[in-house]
Design a protein around this motif. Structure first.
Motif, PDB file in Angstrom:
ATOM      1  N   ASP A   1       0.820  -1.218   0.000  1.00  0.00           N
ATOM      2  CA  ASP A   1       0.000   0.000   0.000  1.00  0.00           C
ATOM      3  C   ASP A   1       0.850   1.263   0.000  1.00  0.00           C
ATOM      4  OD1 ASP A   1      -2.389  -1.335  -0.182  1.00  0.00           O
ATOM      5  OD2 ASP A   1      -2.725  -1.441   1.981  1.00  0.00           O
ATOM      6  N   ILE A   2       2.026   1.180   0.618  1.00  0.00           N
ATOM      7  CA  ILE A   2       2.941   2.337   0.572  1.00  0.00           C
ATOM      8  C   ILE A   2       3.455   2.504  -0.866  1.00  0.00           C
ATOM      9  CG2 ILE A   2       5.162   3.259   1.371  1.00  0.00           C
ATOM     10  CD1 ILE A   2       4.635   1.706   4.024  1.00  0.00           C
ATOM     11  N   ASP A  61       2.167   1.409  -3.645  1.00  0.00           N
ATOM     12  CA  ASP A  61       1.080   1.769  -4.566  1.00  0.00           C
ATOM     13  C   ASP A  61       0.445   3.114  -4.227  1.00  0.00           C
ATOM     14  OD1 ASP A  61       1.467  -0.610  -5.796  1.00  0.00           O
ATOM     15  OD2 ASP A  61      -0.350  -1.586  -5.057  1.00  0.00           O
ATOM     16  N   ASN A  62       0.906   3.709  -3.131  1.00  0.00           N
ATOM     17  CA  ASN A  62       0.297   4.962  -2.690  1.00  0.00           C
ATOM     18  C   ASN A  62      -1.212   4.790  -2.498  1.00  0.00           C
ATOM     19  OD1 ASN A  62       0.397   7.559  -1.916  1.00  0.00           O
ATOM     20  ND2 ASN A  62       0.595   8.447  -3.965  1.00  0.00           N
ATOM     21  N   ALA A  63      -1.603   3.629  -1.980  1.00  0.00           N
ATOM     22  CA  ALA A  63      -3.029   3.320  -1.805  1.00  0.00           C
ATOM     23  C   ALA A  63      -3.498   3.834  -0.451  1.00  0.00           C
ATOM     24  CB  ALA A  63      -3.244   1.814  -1.887  1.00  0.00           C
ATOM     25  N   GLU A  64      -4.631   4.532  -0.461  1.00  0.00           N
ATOM     26  CA  GLU A  64      -5.129   5.102   0.797  1.00  0.00           C
ATOM     27  C   GLU A  64      -6.041   4.144   1.532  1.00  0.00           C
ATOM     28  OE1 GLU A  64      -6.695   8.975   0.051  1.00  0.00           O
ATOM     29  OE2 GLU A  64      -4.748   9.699  -0.667  1.00  0.00           O
ATOM     30  N   HIS A  99      -0.323   3.051   6.559  1.00  0.00           N
ATOM     31  CA  HIS A  99       0.576   4.210   6.446  1.00  0.00           C
ATOM     32  C   HIS A  99      -0.173   5.530   6.493  1.00  0.00           C
ATOM     33  CE1 HIS A  99      -0.133   5.157   2.088  1.00  0.00           C
ATOM     34  NE2 HIS A  99      -0.540   3.911   2.096  1.00  0.00           N
ATOM     35  N   ILE A 100      -1.464   5.483   6.187  1.00  0.00           N
ATOM     36  CA  ILE A 100      -2.275   6.701   6.285  1.00  0.00           C
ATOM     37  C   ILE A 100      -2.481   7.039   7.778  1.00  0.00           C
ATOM     38  CG2 ILE A 100      -4.595   7.691   5.812  1.00  0.00           C
ATOM     39  CD1 ILE A 100      -2.830   7.355   3.291  1.00  0.00           C
ATOM     40  N   ILE A 154       4.310   6.963   6.925  1.00  0.00           N
ATOM     41  CA  ILE A 154       5.021   5.937   6.149  1.00  0.00           C
ATOM     42  C   ILE A 154       6.144   5.281   6.959  1.00  0.00           C
ATOM     43  CG2 ILE A 154       6.593   5.621   4.170  1.00  0.00           C
ATOM     44  CD1 ILE A 154       4.785   7.408   2.564  1.00  0.00           C
ATOM     45  N   LYS A 158     -10.888   0.293  -3.261  1.00  0.00           N
ATOM     46  CA  LYS A 158      -9.908   1.255  -3.803  1.00  0.00           C
ATOM     47  C   LYS A 158     -10.451   1.674  -5.172  1.00  0.00           C
ATOM     48  CE  LYS A 158      -7.134  -2.269  -6.035  1.00  0.00           C
ATOM     49  NZ  LYS A 158      -5.854  -2.843  -6.335  1.00  0.00           N
ATOM     50  N   SER A 207      -6.840   1.445 -10.665  1.00  0.00           N
ATOM     51  CA  SER A 207      -5.629   1.764  -9.881  1.00  0.00           C
ATOM     52  C   SER A 207      -4.381   1.163 -10.510  1.00  0.00           C
ATOM     53  CB  SER A 207      -5.737   1.226  -8.446  1.00  0.00           C
ATOM     54  OG  SER A 207      -6.746   1.897  -7.768  1.00  0.00           O
ATOM     55  N   HIS A 255      -1.075   3.206 -11.881  1.00  0.00           N
ATOM     56  CA  HIS A 255       0.270   3.002 -11.327  1.00  0.00           C
ATOM     57  C   HIS A 255       1.228   2.341 -12.321  1.00  0.00           C
ATOM     58  CE1 HIS A 255      -2.020   3.449  -7.481  1.00  0.00           C
ATOM     59  NE2 HIS A 255      -1.074   4.339  -7.374  1.00  0.00           N
TER      60      HIS A 255
END
Ligand code: FPP
Ligand code: MG
Length: 326
Positions: A88-89, A91-94, A103-104, A108, A231, A235, A239
């Motif tokens: 998820d970090i 992929d920058n996935a929230e 990480h949100i 991070i 998501k 996506s 990416h």
């Protein structure tokens, strides 16, 4: 009926063992952010597919599953969850399962350390199995984890690489997804003293199932709504992940230039246009056919294991994977 019910597996037992991995670590205070984050993450209702595969594998052994099998099943989930934190970090996935990704919530840096700890904790746990006959145990903490990392690296290396070959796509999918599932079935079987031949057949079965799973996942990015996916749809495309539907769509001379224009700076409208074009092409049907082909390979392996009563559980897994909508 839920998958674990169909397989007659007590999920509470697995969940307790997963929890023990954190709460029985004397070096980690129970109220710490580290412990609490892991308890929250591992308790957030995953399907426990990989632990279930370990238990199913053990049903092909000469003796009943014991504590070691249960520990291996918990270890499999820990490795999986650790990999999702990092994924998820990257992929920058929230969102993960409809909830804010770790990480949100923690930032991070903390999330990276939590993922590292989880992965290292499994090495610590499994390192107590030191006998010659115990070597297979380490396949989970060493080989399968390295393959996960390698698969993820291959994916990153080929971001927006529209010249990716089918072989490269399949190898990345095998490393990233299929080999952990294969290993789960294999170590489960060996933990209950199955023959090495049976364990290898189960490995091959898990690999085929995992390949079908990853292809389905890649198809869902085009077919499902954000609500179902947890998501935003598209996506993967955003990416730069060149998945099987994209590879097939690239074979179309009219589609290829439009797809090749997608890069890190593409707008949501550009992404939406390509999503629509891929949906309207034959790329999803062709991808579905490849996924079905892997399921057929898995079914052929079940035939070879039909003298074991537990082959019925493999059919339950097969049916689940064939009918999966997430
Ligand atoms: C999901 O991919 C991610 C994986 C199957 C593996 C990710 C592995 C790593 C990040 C290596 C790190 C590993 C450890 C053990 C620390 P996806 O993005 O296709 O699926 P998604 O839709 O669930 O995000
Ligand atoms: Mg991801």
């Amino acid at each position: 009926m839920k998958l674990h019910e169909a397989l007659n597996i007590d999920l509470n037992e697995i969940n307790r063992e997963i929890k023990n991995l954190v709460t029985h670590d004397k070096d980690v205070p129970k109220k710490s952010q580290l412990a609490q984050s892991i308890l929250e993450l591992t308790g957030s209702g995953g399907k426990r597919l990989r632990p279930l595969m370990v238990i199913v594998g053990s049903r092909f052994g000469l003796r009943p599953a014991g504590r070691r099998t249960l520990q291996l099943s918990a270890a499999a989930e820990f490795i999986h969850v650790a990999s999702l934190i990092h994924d998820d970090i990257i992929d920058n996935a929230e969102l993960r399962r409809g909830e804010p990704a770790l990480h949100i919530k923690t930032g991070i840096l903390s999330a990276v350390h939590i993922g590292n700890y989880m992965s290292a904790r499994i090495i610590e746990l499994l390192s107590k199995y030191t006998g010659d006959k115990d070597r297979y145990v380490h396949d989970l903490s060493s080989v399968a984890t390295s393959q996960l990392c390698l698969g993820e690296y291959q994916q990153l290396e080929h971001a927006f690489d529209y010249d990716l070959t089918l072989e490269q796509y399949l190898e990345k999918s095998r490393n990233k997804t299929a080999l952990l599932m294969a290993t789960c079935l294999r170590v489960g079987a060996l933990s209950a003293e199955s023959s090495t031949e049976t364990a290898q057949l189960l490995y091959d079965f898990g690999e085929a199932l995992g390949m079908s799973f990853q292809i389905q996942d890649d198809i869902l990015d085009f077919t499902q709504s954000a609500d179902v996916l947890g998501k935003p749809a598209g996506s993967d495309l955003r990416h730069g992940q060149v998945t099987l539907p994209v590879l097939f769509a690239l074979e179309d001379a009219e589609l290829a230039p439009v797809i090749r224009r997608i890069g890190p700076g593409s707008s949501p409208a550009d992404i939406e246009q390509v999503l629509e074009l891929v949906r309207a092409s034959d790329a999803l049907t062709r991808s579905e056919a490849v996924s079905q082909d892997y399921l057929a390979r898995a079914a052929a392996i079940v035939e070879q294991l039909s003298s074991f009563p537990a082959h019925a559980d493999l059919n339950i897994l097969l049916e689940y994977f064939a009918g999966r909508d997430r």
